[in-house]
Every structure is written in structure tokens, then in C-alpha cells.
Design an enzyme around this catalytic site. Structure first.
Site, PDB file in Angstrom:
ATOM      1  N   ALA A 158     -47.968 -58.768   0.201  1.00 27.81           N
ATOM      2  CA  ALA A 158     -46.321 -58.789   0.075  1.00 27.81           C
ATOM      3  C   ALA A 158     -46.331 -59.398  -2.090  1.00 27.81           C
ATOM      4  O   ALA A 158     -47.449 -59.539  -1.694  1.00 27.81           O
ATOM      5  CB  ALA A 158     -45.996 -60.092  -0.323  1.00 27.81           C
ATOM      6  N   GLY A 172     -48.135 -56.576   4.350  1.00 25.16           N
ATOM      7  CA  GLY A 172     -47.099 -55.677   4.006  1.00 25.16           C
ATOM      8  C   GLY A 172     -47.548 -53.686   3.612  1.00 25.16           C
ATOM      9  O   GLY A 172     -47.038 -52.698   3.529  1.00 25.16           O
ATOM     10  N   GLU A 185     -48.837 -52.441   7.067  1.00 22.66           N
ATOM     11  CA  GLU A 185     -47.171 -52.144   7.900  1.00 22.66           C
ATOM     12  C   GLU A 185     -46.498 -51.163   7.167  1.00 22.66           C
ATOM     13  O   GLU A 185     -45.776 -49.952   8.109  1.00 22.66           O
ATOM     14  CB  GLU A 185     -46.666 -53.832   7.381  1.00 22.66           C
ATOM     15  CG  GLU A 185     -46.741 -54.135   8.273  1.00 22.66           C
ATOM     16  CD  GLU A 185     -46.268 -55.826   8.283  1.00 22.66           C
ATOM     17  OE1 GLU A 185     -46.107 -56.421   7.063  1.00 22.66           O
ATOM     18  OE2 GLU A 185     -45.893 -56.897   9.396  1.00 22.66           O
ATOM     19  N   GLU A 244     -52.170 -62.291   6.709  1.00 25.59           N
ATOM     20  CA  GLU A 244     -50.662 -63.303   6.967  1.00 25.59           C
ATOM     21  C   GLU A 244     -51.321 -64.635   7.603  1.00 25.59           C
ATOM     22  O   GLU A 244     -50.423 -65.857   7.626  1.00 25.59           O
ATOM     23  CB  GLU A 244     -49.838 -63.280   7.327  1.00 25.59           C
ATOM     24  CG  GLU A 244     -48.686 -61.683   6.859  1.00 25.59           C
ATOM     25  CD  GLU A 244     -49.406 -60.313   7.255  1.00 25.59           C
ATOM     26  OE1 GLU A 244     -50.388 -60.073   7.587  1.00 25.59           O
ATOM     27  OE2 GLU A 244     -49.028 -59.457   6.197  1.00 25.59           O
TER      28      GLU A 244
END
Ligand code: NAI
Length: 699
Positions: A61, A102, A105, A125
Site C-alpha cells: 500500500a 499488497g 498479494e 500487515e
């Protein structure tokens, strides 16, 4: 746009380009989506490679979007991943350097992954009190196996790509390139090799089971629960991964989303996110531009090889910076050197430091008795006795010998830095570097900015602090700077609580239950009660109206200085740090109360916590208002990294925000009614009163 599109023969390459770590901000997400559209529309393109420019594949992120609506704006990360999964042409992630959060991911949404060796792979996270929210908890267990995936998700720690690639049966990486340099070439070749493969493999379709089934998750919960008290996220990670093994992929995704949203609203996650951003913000000083040219610091001199000088030296040696230590006598140098050796040797013995590294570090250290030997060094840090006369003599010598442009720093903890600067003809080069004891261990560094400290000196010492891996917070000049000025009020409340009916143990227990690493009395014993004693003696002439409990003075009169004398508020067995309550100390407090005609009352843990923490908050509000601290988060960082404030509460200022400043002010009005307390102190600082009245917060 922060992602670029290029075509190499029949392969399209989408390159994330959002420095510094290719954060997946809105414009990057849009760039990927557009690139995919272009590639799918172009009949000449047979396969797609996604990679990152510069220093990362993607760090996840974009922290600049934290908490802003942009973070959720479409296409959000889940939508982008859907585009990848639904692509009719193979998508290959070419991973190098860093794939985190992210970023990982996103890669898990691709059909294939080729990684360079040495890449750091993580889902961090949990460190922000969250879990991966774009399918990480569902796809990583499928790609890597349940157990290693859960370990990565719960710990948040990074693992190297080549190590993950060795796990039996893993589907995370289809290929590790021969070297980071050959990744681009090899990823293109790989994409060509799978261009015609159909159907395309999807991580979501892989099976996900642990051979031990439910028992495994019970074991995991026992382990994780024991280690993560006060932090809800790690156990929730177990729930999410378990869901991956239980039902359909879509159901697991729904579970992950539900948990993610719930965690987002916990005070622990708010606190951890606040710290994450606060630590980054602390290095930014409002009037010091980011592009300020830095002075070159290649070598450092340290004056005084005592408790602090030795620890400070170790920081620089650890960072590979040559250090020259100066003392007045050879014996003092020998003693200082022996302590540094002893510290390193203990690390070698414990296996925490390799002998070769130790030798390397010691080779960087030299000593001298003569100031003239320091003329070549770029920066000097003074850590001599805390007496203004001694500091004056030292800084006059430094002014004489140091080369022009050298930075002259003082580790003073209480003296006026402006005065110290005035002993030289170059006050612009003088700055305070207030390390905390033990200086080789404690993360916090207060950088004290004098009235005349030059902007490039500030920028340089902030960079130096990063190099020696400290978390630096800038403070203006005042008695005690940020941290110790606040702790004095905290300690004063501790004393009043004893006067009114508490034992040291009761106060410490209440504060430790709140989450402090140590209650105020155990902390006093660790730091040395004689330090506070000296300050109170000074106050008697400087600020005669400052009210204190007399109990701490009585304790010091008995020679109970703390751990160093084997006795303080508690007793200590030789070589041990366990605090053993002492009946005589309790009796001393009771006698004092009786002599003052005080009838002891029962005081709740809640009152103890509120009085101590709000004392920090009120003083901090003055500190902010006076401009001693630049921002509230700096104060929080100072307390978390230097004073054992619990990270999951985010620091005293965030804690006050969470309680609500209106409520904080109401409590202060109540405390002011207490005749044993200090009504003057409990007048809410004007900034606090104003924010409370306007319904605002510090942060
Ligand atoms: P210390 O007494 O352990 O060490 C001071 C050293 O300076 C001694 O080895 C002494 O021989 C040497 N020294 C004295 N005068 C000197 C001179 N004119 N030239 C060269 N060397 C000289 O003291 P400590 O605890 O290391 O404190 C040093 C400074 O650090 C003080 O300013 C203190 O306020 C500050 N400080 C101390 C902290 C602590 O927890 N001890 C924490 C933060 C700052």
C-alpha cells in the site's frame, strides 16, 4: 501515471514506477489496469509481465494514501487482482528486491511468478494491527503451504525468495532467476514459454489443507495467543488462514474482509498505524527542506569514555564509522575501552556477534589524551560530567581544534544547550544529541536544536541518527527537553500517590497493567534515585514553588539509590533485576504520612493510571504550545521508544485523543480539587483546553 506499458516483441511489460517502493497508490493501480486493457486488446501480445522499477517490485500500500478515500477508490487492489486472474493471456510477476503486503498479494493474483534471488518477501500487515486485506490470507497458504504461510502472516517478517522456493511442493515461485540482473530477461523468456498454456493456473484454485486439520489450528492459537497479548491481530490471522482451509475460496475472502474491517477499527491498530507514520514523520523538520545539502560525516570523536561515551561509541562502530575517544587520563580510557570490549564479548559469547565482526569494529576504535588529535574528525560528541564548568572547558578546546564545518554535539541531559553553544565562536555548528542509557541499546535519540543551530547541521544529524539506527525526535531547548521534562511531572504524581495511601508496588503494578514496561518506582531504581534527588535540590532554588512528595528524599537519605546500591524503592539481589518489596520502605512512607497527619485512602488503579498519564499529557501540551516539540506524534514516538510506553496505546498523546480531550480535561479539574495534589499543575494547558473545547484532538 505511475506504471508504464511497453511491448517487447510479443510480450507486454507493465512496470510499476512509484518511488520509493512502487506503493500501490491509486495512479499505480490505474496504470496496471490500463496496461492490462492495452495488452488484452493487442492481438500481437501473447503474454504479460508485471515488474517494478528501481528498488522494489512493490512495497505494498502507498502510505501516503493511508486513511484517505483514495486508498479505497476503484480500481482498488482486489479489483486489479481480479483483472489479472481473469486475463485470457498469461500474466507473469517478475519479482525483485521487495514484494511486501499488497505487492505480494498482487503477485499472487498473477498466473506465474518468477523471482530474483535475494528478494524480501513478506506480508507485514500484522505489524500495523491488521491482516493482509487483498486475499493474502487466502492465496499465500494455497501457494506456499498452510504452515509457512501462517508463520509469515502472523510474524509479518520477511523471508528471502530463494529460501521460499526451496519449500517442498510450493507454488509461490515457478522460477528463481540466476541473478537479480538476469531477472528481466528470464521473466520474458518464461512468459514466452507459457504463452500458449491453457487453462491458466490460478492460485485460488490450488488445494489448501493441513494434515493435522483442526488440531494444527488449536496449536497455532495456543502459541500465537501466548505471545500476542494486547494485540488482537495475530490471532485473527489464524482465523483467516483457517478459513482458507475450510470452505470455498470466496467464503474465505469474505471472512478475510470481515476481519480486516473489524481490525481497522481497533484502538491497537490505530495506535500501530499512528506509530508507523509518526516514526517516519519524526525525521521531517518543518523548516528543514528535504533536499538540504548534508555535511559529510566519515569519522566521529567522543569526549568522555564513561557510561554514555562508551555506549555512544558502540553505535558508530556498529555502523562502520571510525571513532576516536578522548579522556583526561589513561586509566579512564582503559576503563572505557574495557567496558566496550566486555559488551561486545558478551554478544560474541551469546552468538549474537561474529568474532570477525567484533574484530572489525574494535579496529575502528582509537583513543587519545590530546585534543590536537581530533582536528581531522567530522563530528564530535561530548559526554563528560554534567557540570557547566566542565562543558565550558571542553567546548573551548573543541572550538580551538576542530576543523571548520565540524559538528560539535553535546549529550547533556539537563544543561542549557544555547549556553554550551555560546562557549564557542561557532554556535551554528553546535547541537544536542541526547542519547538514552544504555546508549548502545535504547532506540530513542533526542536531537536538541539550539537557537543558532544551522539547518544543515539539523539535516545532517538526522541522517546520522538514521545511519546509527536511532529513532530521532527533535526537541527545542528547555529543562529536561521533551522526555525528561514530562517524566518529572509523572514522577511527581507518583510521589503524591504515596503520600495519599499507595505503596510503590501498587503504583508500579497499576502502570504495568496499563502496559508500561516498568512502573515509575522500578524505573527510578533503574535510573538511580539520586538523579531525581539532585534535580529536586536544584528546583528548591530555581523553582521554589514546585511541590514534591518528600518520600523520595527520605529514601535517598537512606542511601537507597536503586539497583546500583542494591536497594531503592525495592531490594535487589546481587546481579539480579527483580524488584523485591521492602517493608522498611513501606513503613518509612507510612511514618511520613502519619507525621503529615494524612489518613491514607484506598486509591483505584484507574485513578493511578489517569493521574500519571494525564500528567504526561498536560506537560506535553505545554511543550507543544511552546514549540519545544514540532508535533504531537513526536512526543508519542519519544515515549514509546525512550520510556517504555506501550506501543498498542500509541503514546500519551494518542491515548489522550482516544480517551477524548474533553474527558481528560474533566479529570484534570477533578484532580485539582485534591488538596494533596498540585492544583496549579492541573490547570489544563491552554492548547489542551482549546482543543477540548473545540472537540478536536492532538493528532
Ligand atoms: P560518567 O561519569 O559515566 O562519564 C563521564 C566521563 O567523562 C568520565 O569517564 C570522565 O572521566 C570523563 N570526563 C570528565 N571530564 C572530562 C574532560 N574534561 N575531558 C574528558 N573527559 C572527561 O557520566 P555519564 O553518565 O556517561 O554522563 C555523561 C553525560 O551524558 C552527562 O552530560 C550526562 O548528563 C549525560 N547523560 C547521561 C545519561 C545517563 O543515564 N547516565 C543519559 C543521558 C545523558
Amino acid at each position: 501515471m505511475t506504471a508504464h506499458y511497453q511491448v517487447h516483441g510479443d510480450i507486454a511489460v507493465i512496470t510499476l514506477d512509484n518511488p520509493p517502493v512502487n506503493g500501490l497508490g491509486l495512479s499505480t493501480r490505474q496504470g496496471i489496469a490500463q496496461g492490462m486493457e492495452q495488452a488484452l486488446a493487442d492481438a500481437a501480445v501473447a503474454a504479460i509481465v508485471i515488474t517494478g522499477a528501481g528498488k522494489a517490485f512493490s512495497g505494498g500500500a502507498d502510505i501516503r494514501e493511508f486513511g484517505s478515500p483514495k486508498a479505497m477508490q476503484e480500481p482498488n487492489l482486489n479489483s486489479v487482482i481480479q483483472v489479472l486472474e481473469q486475463s485470457s493471456k498469461p500474466v507473469v510477476a517478475a519479482i525483485h528486491s521487495v514484494a511486501m503486503g499488497g505487492g505480494l498479494e498482487l503477485a499472487l493474483g498473477c498466473h506465474y511468478r518468477v523471482a530474483a534471488p535475494g528478494a524480501s518477501i513478506a506480508l507485514p500487515e500484522v505489524k500495523l494491527g491488521l491482516l493482509p486485506g487483498a486475499g493474502g490470507t487466502q492465496r499465500l497458504p494455497r501457494a506456499l503451504g498452510v504452515e509457512p504461510a501462517l508463520n509469515m502472516i502472523v510474524s509479518g517478517e520477511a523471508i528471502k525468495s530463494e529460501m521460499l522456493a526451496m519449500l517442498p511442493g510450493q507454488q509461490l515461485f515457478q522460477k528463481i532467476s540466476a541473478s537479480p540482473e538476469s531477472l528481466a530477461e528470464e521473466a520474458l523468456a518464461f512468459a514466452r514459454s507459457v504463452a500458449a498454456t491453457r487453462p491458466l493456473p490460478l492460485v485460488r484454485n490450488l488445494p489448501c489443507k493441513h494434515p493435522l486439520g483442526d488440531a494444527y489450528f488449536q496449536f497455532a492459537r495456543n502459541m500465537v495467543g501466548g505471545m500476542s497479548k494486547n494485540y488482537p491481530a495475530p490471532l485473527k490471522c489464524v482465523d483467516a488462514v483457517e478459513a482458507a482451509t475450510k470452505g470455498k475460496f470466496e467464503a474465505g475472502m469474505a471472512k478475510e474482509r470481515e476481519i480486516f474491517i473489524n481490525l481497522m477499527w481497533t484502538s491497537e491498530s490505530r495506535a500501530l498505524r499512528h506509530l508507523f507514520l509518526g516514526e517516519r514523520a519524526a525525521s521531517k523538520i518543518p523548516d528543514v527542506p528535504a533536499d538540504t545539502p548534508l555535511r559529510d560525516i566519515k569519522s566521529v570523536a567522543i569526549i568522555g569514555a564513561g557510561t554514555m561515551g562508551g555506549g555512544i561509541a558502540m553505535n558508530f562502530l556498529n555502523a562502520g564509522v571510525p571513532v576516536k575517544m578522548l579522556e583526561m587520563k589513561q586509566e579512564a580510557l582503559d576503563r572505557g575501552l574495557a567496558t566496550i570490549r566486555g559488551n561486545y564479548e558478551a554478544q560474541v559469547k551469546k552468538g549474537k556477534l561474529k568474532q570477525a565482526k567484533y574484530d572489525e569494529r574494535m579496529a575502528l576504535l582509537s583513543t587519545t589524551l590530546s585534543y590536537d588529535d581530533l582536528s581531522g574528525t567530522d563530528m564530535v560528541i561530548e559526554a563528560v560530567f554534567e557540570e557547566i564548568g566542565v562543558k565550558e572547558a571542553v567546548f573551548k578546546e573543541l572550538d580551538r581544534v576542530m576543523k571548520p564545518g565540524a559538528i560539535l554535539a553535546s549529550n547533556t541531559s539537563t544543561l542549557d544547550l544555547n549556553k554550551i553553544a555560546s562557549f564557542t565562536k561557532r554556535p551554528q555548528d553546535v547541537v544536542g544529541l541526547h542519547f538514552f542509557s544504555p546508549a548502545n541499546v535504547m532506540k530513542l535519540l533526542e536531537v536538541v536544536r539550539g537557537e543558532k543551530t544551522a539547518i544543515d547541521v539539523m539535516a545532517t544529524v538526522m541522517a546520522v541518527s538514521k545511519k546509527i539506527r536511532k529513532t530521532a525526535v527533535v526537541s527545542g531547548v528547555c529543562d529536561g527537553f521533551i522526555g525528561n521534562r514530562m517524566i518529572e511531572q509523572y514522577g511527581r504524581q507518583g510521589g503524591f500517590l504515596l503520600d495519599e495511601g499507595c505503596t510503590p508496588e501498587q503504583v508500579d503494578k497499576a502502570m504495568e497493567k496499563f502496559g508500561m514496561a516498568m512502573g515509575p518506582f522500578r524505573m527510578g531504581d533503574l535510573a538511580g534515585n539520586d538523579i531525581g534527588w539532585a534535580i529536586r535540590k536544584r528546583r528548591a532554588t530555581e523553582r521554589a514553588n514546585m511541590k514534591y512528595s518528600k518520600t523520595a528524599d527520605l529514601l535517598c537519605e537512606k542511601g537507597r539509590f536503586g539497583q546500583k546500591t542494591g536497594a531503592g524503592w525495592y531490594d535487589y539481589k546481587p546481579g539480579k533485576r527483580d524488584a523485591i518489596p521492602n517493608a522498611e520502605v513501606v513503613k518509612m512512607i507510612e511514618d511520613y504520612r502519619a507525621a503529615q497527619g494524612i489518613t491514607p485512602r484506598k486509591i483505584s488503579d484507574e485513578e493511578i493510571v489517569q493521574r500519571l498519564v494525564f500528567a504526561l499529557v498536560n506537560e506535553a501540551a505545554h511543550i507543544l504550545e511552546e514549540g519545544i516539540a514540532n508535533k504531537a506524534s513526536d512526543i508519542d514516538i519519544c515515549y514509546i521508544f525512550g520510556y517504555g510506553f506501550p506501543p498498542y496505546r500509541g503514546g500519551p498523546m494518542l491515548y489522550a485523543d482516544e480517551v477524548g480531550l474533553f474527558n481528560v480535561v474533566q479529570a484534570m479539574h477533578r484532580f485539582a480539587q485534591n488538596p494533596r495534589d498540585d492544583a496549579e499543575f492541573w490547570k489544563p494547558a491552554p492548547l489542551l483546553a482549546k482543543l477540548a473545547a473545540e472537540g478536536k484532538t492532538f493528532n
